[in-house]
Scaffold this active site. Structure first.
Site, PDB file in Angstrom:
ATOM      1  NE  ARG A 287     -44.059   7.406  13.016  1.00 46.86           N
ATOM      2  CZ  ARG A 287     -45.086   8.196  13.287  1.00 46.86           C
ATOM      3  NH1 ARG A 287     -45.060   9.492  13.026  1.00 46.86           N
ATOM      4  NH2 ARG A 287     -46.196   7.726  13.799  1.00 46.86           N
ATOM      5  N   GLY A 288     -45.842   6.481   9.860  1.00 47.57           N
ATOM      6  CA  GLY A 288     -47.235   6.887   9.935  1.00 47.57           C
ATOM      7  C   GLY A 288     -47.872   6.565   8.592  1.00 47.57           C
ATOM      8  CB  ALA A 289     -50.965   4.705   7.742  1.00 48.40           C
TER       9      ALA A 289
ATOM     10  CG  ASP B 219     -50.600   1.828  10.924  1.00 45.24           C
ATOM     11  OD1 ASP B 219     -50.762   2.150  12.114  1.00 45.24           O
ATOM     12  OD2 ASP B 219     -49.666   2.258  10.216  1.00 45.24           O
TER      13      ASP B 219
ATOM     14  NE  ARG C  50     -43.105   0.131   9.209  1.00 48.48           N
ATOM     15  CZ  ARG C  50     -43.555   0.943  10.165  1.00 48.48           C
ATOM     16  NH1 ARG C  50     -43.730   2.233   9.936  1.00 48.48           N
ATOM     17  NH2 ARG C  50     -43.859   0.474  11.362  1.00 48.48           N
TER      18      ARG C  50
ATOM     19  CD  GLN D 262     -43.484   4.782  17.143  1.00 51.85           C
ATOM     20  OE1 GLN D 262     -43.450   4.392  18.309  1.00 51.85           O
ATOM     21  NE2 GLN D 262     -43.357   3.958  16.127  1.00 51.85           N
TER      22      GLN D 262
ATOM     23  CG  ASN E  10     -52.953   2.986  15.669  1.00 51.62           C
ATOM     24  OD1 ASN E  10     -52.439   3.477  14.667  1.00 51.62           O
ATOM     25  ND2 ASN E  10     -52.932   3.603  16.830  1.00 51.62           N
ATOM     26  CE  LYS E  11     -46.266   1.843  16.158  1.00 54.02           C
ATOM     27  NZ  LYS E  11     -45.399   0.887  15.397  1.00 54.02           N
TER      28      LYS E  11
HETATM   29  O1  MRU Z   1     -44.680   2.374  13.234  1.00 52.06           O
HETATM   30  P1  MRU Z   1     -45.309   3.692  12.915  1.00 52.06           P
HETATM   31  O2  MRU Z   1     -44.685   4.824  13.678  1.00 52.06           O
HETATM   32  O3  MRU Z   1     -45.361   3.960  11.431  1.00 52.06           O
HETATM   33  O4  MRU Z   1     -46.799   3.551  13.418  1.00 52.06           O
HETATM   34  C1  MRU Z   1     -47.673   4.621  13.228  1.00 52.06           C
HETATM   35  C2  MRU Z   1     -49.024   4.397  13.780  1.00 52.06           C
HETATM   36  O5  MRU Z   1     -49.350   3.361  14.304  1.00 52.06           O
HETATM   37  C3  MRU Z   1     -50.014   5.513  13.552  1.00 52.06           C
HETATM   38  O6  MRU Z   1     -50.913   5.606  14.616  1.00 52.06           O
HETATM   39  C4  MRU Z   1     -50.794   5.226  12.269  1.00 52.06           C
HETATM   40  O7  MRU Z   1     -49.902   5.044  11.202  1.00 52.06           O
HETATM   41  C5  MRU Z   1     -51.746   6.276  11.923  1.00 52.06           C
HETATM   42  S1  MRU Z   1     -50.926   7.713  11.334  1.00 52.06           S
HETATM   43  C6  MRU Z   1     -52.034   8.898  10.962  1.00 52.06           C
END
Ligand code: MRU
Length: 354
Positions: free
Chosen positions: A45-47, A245, A88, A204, A255-256
Site C-alpha cells: 500500500r501507499g501510492a 495519492d 484501488r 497506518q 491523501n488518507k
Molecule cells: O490506504 P493507503 O495505506 O494505501 O493510503 C496511503 C496514503 O494515504 C499515503 O499517505 C499516500 O499513499 C502517500 S504514500 C507516499
C-alpha cells in the site's frame, strides 16, 4: 532500510504490511490475481509502492503466458493492465505505472529484431518489460532521495513534526516521500520529535509509521487522530508533513482520510503544512480535487476490525471513505523530486512537466 516491494530470484516479493508491526513477513506474488488481491487488501500500500507492485505485476502476468507473436504479449499485457487498474481507484501511481508498461511494450515491439527466431524475440520482449519495472522502482527510490533533500531544507533541527498515515519507506520502493527527510535528518543529527497520528480506521500511523521510525531510531510519539489539535495548541508541532495519492492540476491533494482536517488545524495554528508529491502522483488530467474518485472501503474496518468483539451494534450503518481531499489553499508547499513548488499551484505544477 526495508523495501516493501522488489523482484529477486525471478520472483515478485512484498512485505505483507497487514501483519505489521507484529510480524515482518515477506510473501511471493505469483499471479496477477495475487497482485490484485495484495493491493486491494493493503498488503502492499501507499501510492508509489502500489505503482511499483503493479508494474512488476504486469511482468508476472506475461512472463509464463505462452505467446506466439508480439500481439499475444501485447494483448495479455493490456488485459492485465485493465484488470489491475480496478484494484484501488484513488492513487494515480497505479494507472501511471500501468500506462508506462503499456506504452513500453509497443516501443519494444519496434526495437525487437524481427529476423530472430520467435523464441529469442519473446525473451527480448519479456526481459525488456522486466527492465521497465526495475526502472520504475529505481526512479521511485531516486525520487524519494531527492524529496528527502528538498524537504529537509524546509525543516530545522529539534523541530516537532506531525504526520498522518504512512508515507514512509513502507509506502514507496524505499525511503518514503514525507518521511524521507525525517530518515535523512536522523542520519544528520536533526533530532526531530515526530508525532504520528494513529490514522483510523486502518491504523497506518500506529502500525506502520511508528514502527518504521522507531526502527530508524527516530524519536516518535504515537497519538490518536483527535489529539492533533492538542499537540499543535501546546506548541509541540512546528511542521506537518504528509504524502499524497493524487494531486489535481489546481494543487488539491487526495491523501488518507483525516489529512484534510489536519491541514485546516495547521492553518489555524500557523503551522506550515507540506505535502510530498512525486511527479508520478501529479495528475494534470484531473482539474480539481472534486474530480478525484475516493475509494470507499468495507464498513467493518470501522465497526469490528481491530476489536475482539464488534464495537458497534450489529447492522449499524457505516461510511468508510479511505481518502479525503485537502484543498490547495491549506498546502504551504508541495515537495516533489524536481524541487519545491509554491502557490499558485495551477500555474506552477505544470511547469514541472515542461
Ligand atoms: O490506504 P493507503 O495505506 O494505501 O493510503 C496511503 C496514503 O494515504 C499515503 O499517505 C499516500 O499513499 C502517500 S504514500 C507516499
Amino acid at each position: 532500510m526495508v523495501s516493501p516491494v522488489f523482484y529477486q530470484f525471478d520472483r515478485l516479493i512484498i512485505l505483507d504490511q497487514t501483519l505489521l508491526p507484529g510480524e515482518e513477513k515477506y510473501i511471493y506474488l505469483e499471479t496477477k490475481e495475487d497482485v490484485w488481491q495484495a493491493i486491494k487488501k493493503l498488503q502492499v500500500r501507499g501510492a508509489p509502492a502500489i505503482g511499483v507492485a503493479a508494474a512488476y505485476g504486469v511482468y508476472v502476468a506475461i512472463k509464463d503466458t505462452p505467446a506466439y507473436s508480439f500481439f499475444d504479449i501485447a494483448r495479455e499485457l493490456h488485459n492485465t493492465c485493465m484488470y489491475l487498474a480496478t484494484s484501488r481507484p484513488t492513487a494515480v501511481n497505479l494507472v501511471w505505472a500501468l500506462n508506462r508498461m503499456e506504452k513500453r511494450v509497443f516501443e519494444i515491439g519496434e526495437e525487437v529484431d524481427k529476423t530472430l527466431p520467435w523464441e529469442q524475440q519473446e525473451k527480448f520482449i519479456k526481459d525488456q518489460l522486466l527492465e521497465e519495472a526495475h526502472k520504475i522502482r529505481q526512479e521511485d527510490i531516486d525520487a524519494c532521495k531527492a524529496m528527502g533533500e528538498h524537504g529537509l531544507s524546509l525543516l530545522e533541527k529539534g523541530m516537532g513534526i506531525l504526520t498522518h498515515c504512512n508515507a514512509g519507506t513502507l509506502a514507496t520502493a524505499m525511503y518514503g516521500t514525507c518521511l524521507a527527510p525525517i530518515h535523512l535528518g536522523q542520519e544528520r543529527g536533526y533530532d526531530f520529535k515526530v508525532y504520528a497520528d494513529e490514522t483510523r480506521p486502518l491504523l497506518q500511523g500506529a502500525r506502520l509509521t511508528s514502527w518504521e521510525l522507531a526502527k530508524s531510531g527516530v524519536d516518535v510519539t504515537l497519538i490518536c487522530d483527535n489529539m492533533a489539535s492538542t499537540v499543535m495548541k501546546q506548541g509541540k508541532i512546528q511542521a506537518v508533513v504528509v504524502g499524497c495519492d493524487r494531486m489535481a492540476a489546481n494543487g488539491d491533494g487526495a491523501n488518507k482520510i483525516g489529512t484534510g482536517g489536519v491541514a485546516i488545524l495547521a492553518k489555524e495554528y500557523g503551522i506550515p503544512f507540506y505535502m510530498y508529491v512525486p511527479t508520478s502522483t501529479i495528475d494534470l488530467d484531473t482539474a480539481t480535487g472534486d474530480d478525484i474518485v475516493i475509494e470507499e472501503r468495507d464498513g467493518r474496518e470501522i465497526s469490528e476490525m481491530w476489536y475482539d468483539k464488534p464495537m458497534a451494534p450489529d447492522g449499524v450503518k457505516t461510511y468508510n471513505p479511505a481518502f479525503d481531499v485537502t484543498d490547495h489553499k491549506y498546502i504551504t508547499a508541495v515537495i516533489t523530486e524536481k524541487g519545491i513548488v509554491y502557490p499558485p499551484y495551477s500555474e506552477n505544477l505544470k511547469k514541472l512537466f515542461e
